[in-house]
Each structure stands twice: as C-alpha cells, then as structure tokens.
Design a protein around this motif. Structure first.
Motif, PDB file in Angstrom:
ATOM      1  N   ARG A  56       0.848  -1.192   0.000  1.00  0.00           N
ATOM      2  CA  ARG A  56       0.000   0.000   0.000  1.00  0.00           C
ATOM      3  C   ARG A  56       0.884   1.243   0.000  1.00  0.00           C
ATOM      4  O   ARG A  56       2.012   1.224   0.509  1.00  0.00           O
ATOM      5  N   PHE A  57       0.352   2.285  -0.557  1.00  0.00           N
ATOM      6  CA  PHE A  57       1.110   3.527  -0.698  1.00  0.00           C
ATOM      7  C   PHE A  57       1.052   4.365   0.575  1.00  0.00           C
ATOM      8  O   PHE A  57       2.040   4.955   0.988  1.00  0.00           O
ATOM      9  N   GLN A  63       5.346   6.941   3.756  1.00  0.00           N
ATOM     10  CA  GLN A  63       4.429   6.979   2.625  1.00  0.00           C
ATOM     11  C   GLN A  63       5.164   6.664   1.320  1.00  0.00           C
ATOM     12  O   GLN A  63       6.257   7.158   1.065  1.00  0.00           O
ATOM     13  N   GLY A  64       4.534   5.821   0.505  1.00  0.00           N
ATOM     14  CA  GLY A  64       5.117   5.446  -0.774  1.00  0.00           C
ATOM     15  C   GLY A  64       6.275   4.473  -0.667  1.00  0.00           C
ATOM     16  O   GLY A  64       7.048   4.314  -1.619  1.00  0.00           O
ATOM     17  N   LEU A  67       7.602   1.948  -3.429  1.00  0.00           N
ATOM     18  CA  LEU A  67       8.179   2.492  -4.653  1.00  0.00           C
ATOM     19  C   LEU A  67       9.546   3.140  -4.455  1.00  0.00           C
ATOM     20  O   LEU A  67      10.166   3.579  -5.428  1.00  0.00           O
ATOM     21  N   THR A  96      -2.419  -4.807  -4.228  1.00  0.00           N
ATOM     22  CA  THR A  96      -2.336  -3.399  -3.850  1.00  0.00           C
ATOM     23  C   THR A  96      -3.644  -2.675  -4.127  1.00  0.00           C
ATOM     24  O   THR A  96      -4.469  -3.146  -4.916  1.00  0.00           O
ATOM     25  N   ASP A  98      -3.311   0.671  -4.869  1.00  0.00           N
ATOM     26  CA  ASP A  98      -2.770   1.907  -5.419  1.00  0.00           C
ATOM     27  C   ASP A  98      -2.376   1.732  -6.892  1.00  0.00           C
ATOM     28  O   ASP A  98      -1.630   0.806  -7.242  1.00  0.00           O
ATOM     29  N   LYS A 100      -0.430   3.613  -8.727  1.00  0.00           N
ATOM     30  CA  LYS A 100       0.993   3.864  -8.979  1.00  0.00           C
ATOM     31  C   LYS A 100       1.813   2.601  -8.715  1.00  0.00           C
ATOM     32  O   LYS A 100       2.734   2.267  -9.490  1.00  0.00           O
ATOM     33  N   ILE A 101       1.484   1.915  -7.635  1.00  0.00           N
ATOM     34  CA  ILE A 101       2.187   0.671  -7.325  1.00  0.00           C
ATOM     35  C   ILE A 101       1.876  -0.387  -8.386  1.00  0.00           C
ATOM     36  O   ILE A 101       2.769  -1.102  -8.852  1.00  0.00           O
ATOM     37  N   CYS A 104       3.812   0.324 -11.574  1.00  0.00           N
ATOM     38  CA  CYS A 104       5.226   0.007 -11.391  1.00  0.00           C
ATOM     39  C   CYS A 104       5.453  -1.498 -11.490  1.00  0.00           C
ATOM     40  O   CYS A 104       6.362  -1.955 -12.197  1.00  0.00           O
TER      41      CYS A 104
END
Length: 294
Positions: A56-57, A63-64, A67, A96, A98, A100-101, A104
């Motif tokens: 999780r982001f 945080q994040g 990544l 996930t 998220d 963005k994750i 990626c």
C-alpha cells in the motif's frame, strides 16, 4: 528448542535440513493422527502454494515505501524478484490498492491484483487477492514488501513447516534479536513453546526480567515479517473480530493466538534488513554495496 534452523548464506543442504526436520515433526504428528492415513496424504497435503506481496502507498511511517528506489530498483521489485526464487511457490502476485504501485509492478512483469482500500492489514489484503484470483491454493504466503533481501529459503522453510504441522493454521519465522534492538518497538519480539509453536509476540522485550535489563545470556527472538496461512483459515481470519491484544500491540498475528489457533515458528539465521523508515534505505544500500549485492 525444536524449531528449524537455517543460514541465509547456506546452500541447498540447509533446505534439505529443513525438510528433514519437517519430516521428523510430521512423523510425530502421524503417531497421534494415525500413521498410515497421515503418511498416505502427506505428499500432497497443502501442496498448492501462492506467494502474495501486499503493498500500500499510504503507510503512516513511510508513505510510498514500496516504490522507494534501492540501488536503482523499486523496493517492491527487489522483494518480488527474491520471492520468485523460492522453490515452494507455484505463483507470486502483488496485491495493492494503489494505481501507482500497480503500474510500477506491471512494468517489471509482476502480476497485480487490485484490492480495496478498506483492508486493515496485509493479511486481509492477501485474503481479498486470493478470492479475486479464483484459483485454489492450499497455502498463502504473505511476503512483506519491505524486506527486499528476503531469503527464498526462509519462504520455503515456513511453507514446509506448515505442511508438516496439520494442527497449525499459520507459520512464521524468527531469528536472533540483537541487543541494540531490544527496546525498539519496530522490532517485534516472539516467544515460543518447547514444540516450536508461538506463545506471544510483542513490540516490547519478551520475556522481560525483574531487573528491566537485557540479559546477554538469553536467546531473545526477533520476528521476521513473513508468514504463511492455511488458505481456509485465511478466510476465517478476515471474518474474526479484532482482539484486545492485537489492537494494543498493533500486531495482526495476535488475533490468531487470541482465538486459540496454533502458529508454527521456525528459527533461521538471517540478518534482517527491513525498511521501516526513510533512514533504513541508506542502511540497506550501504549493506548491499559492502556485500556486492546488485
């Protein structure tokens, strides 16, 4: 204490040692359950295994975190690459909530299962991912995404431990606790019984003596984040109400113990390099450079 031992730098011989120990435990269990019926099914008992990396982001501490780059690669990628080396895993996915994750992970070739934001912890995220996969697996391995140097033999070890312990629904790993980590709440401690089953986990030092000091002669145990579950129990777990000790310690595995389920523990010789804070990134990169780890 009768829990498995291994070395993070060991060859395949250590894996064979795990298997041998597992067979010994299995044989003892067979005596109680009926040797003939147990051994007849042991070769296929809990044989289908999936590894799930929950990510999780919006982490409160970092945080994040999935990544963040570690020597040029996202941490989640390094974890996935290590997990793929485990011999016992039939499949590895990332779970996930998220985008963005997900983007990626898909970029480096991982299969991604999108899960809801309502998952309260990694175990619930693993359960939701398993249901969405729609395929039958007997064991689910929850591989922490913040362990980019996880040893594949540890993954194999906890899987074999759960396969050899029909009375357990959960397995995990511990290693020796360093004295300097004794009072670090980010380093979770564990105590086990004489048969290698978990008694308790805590962010505080356990056992805690009357002098309030670390006893250099006592073999304190550090919990490693990786854990595996019987897939049927995983669904039950997600339906159980949160428990007082789980909430107080903020440790999801305590809900298993508080509800009376058994958890098998293996002991391994492993140098932990988890990433809990931004400062840990520099430490792990320095370790990797010194060890010529790419």
């Amino acid at each position: 204490m009768p829990i498995f031992s291994s070395s993070s730098s060991s060859s395949s011989s250590s894996s064979k040692s795990w298997i041998l120990n597992g067979l010994v435990v299995g044989a003892a269990t067979a005596a109680a359950l009926g040797a003939r019926s147990y051994l007849a099914r042991s070769s296929r008992f809990r044989s289908r295994v999936i590894g799930i990396i929950p990510a999780r982001f919006a982490s409160t501490r970092f945080q994040g975190k999935p990544l963040v780059h570690i020597l040029g690669k996202p941490m989640i990628q390094r974890t996935w690459e290590r997990a793929k080396l485990a011999a016992t895993l039939d499949h590895v996915v990332v779970a996930t909530d998220d985008e963005k994750i997900a983007e990626c992970c898909q970029g480096f070739g991982a299969e991604v299962i999108m899960t809801s934001e309502s998952c309260r912890n990694g175990t619930e995220r693993c359960n939701e991912a398993l249901q969405k996969l729609g395929k039958k697996y007997d064991i689910v391995v929850n591989i922490q995404g913040d362990e980019p140097l996880i040893d594949p033999e540890i993954i194999d070890g906890i899987v074999k431990a759960l396969q050899a312990a029909p009375d357990a629904v959960f397995s995990t790993a511990v290693t020796s606790l360093k004295p300097e980590d004794a009072f670090d709440p980010n380093r979770v401690k564990c105590v086990v019984d004489n048969r290698g089953y978990a008694i308790y986990f805590s962010r505080g030092l356990i056992p805690y003596n009357k002098f309030g000091k670390v006893n250099p002669q006592f073999p304190y145990l550090l919990h490693l984040g990786i854990q595996s579950y019987d897939s049927k129990f995983l669904k039950i777990y997600s339906e159980l109400e949160s428990t007082p000790l789980q909430l107080e310690e903020d440790l999801e595995q305590l809900k298993v113990l508080e509800n009376g389920y058994k958890m098998k523990v293996i002991k391994v010789d492993h140098e932990t390099h988890g990433v809990d804070t931004p400062e840990d990134v520099d430490k792990i990169e320095q370790f990797m450079r010194e060890g010529n780890l790419s």
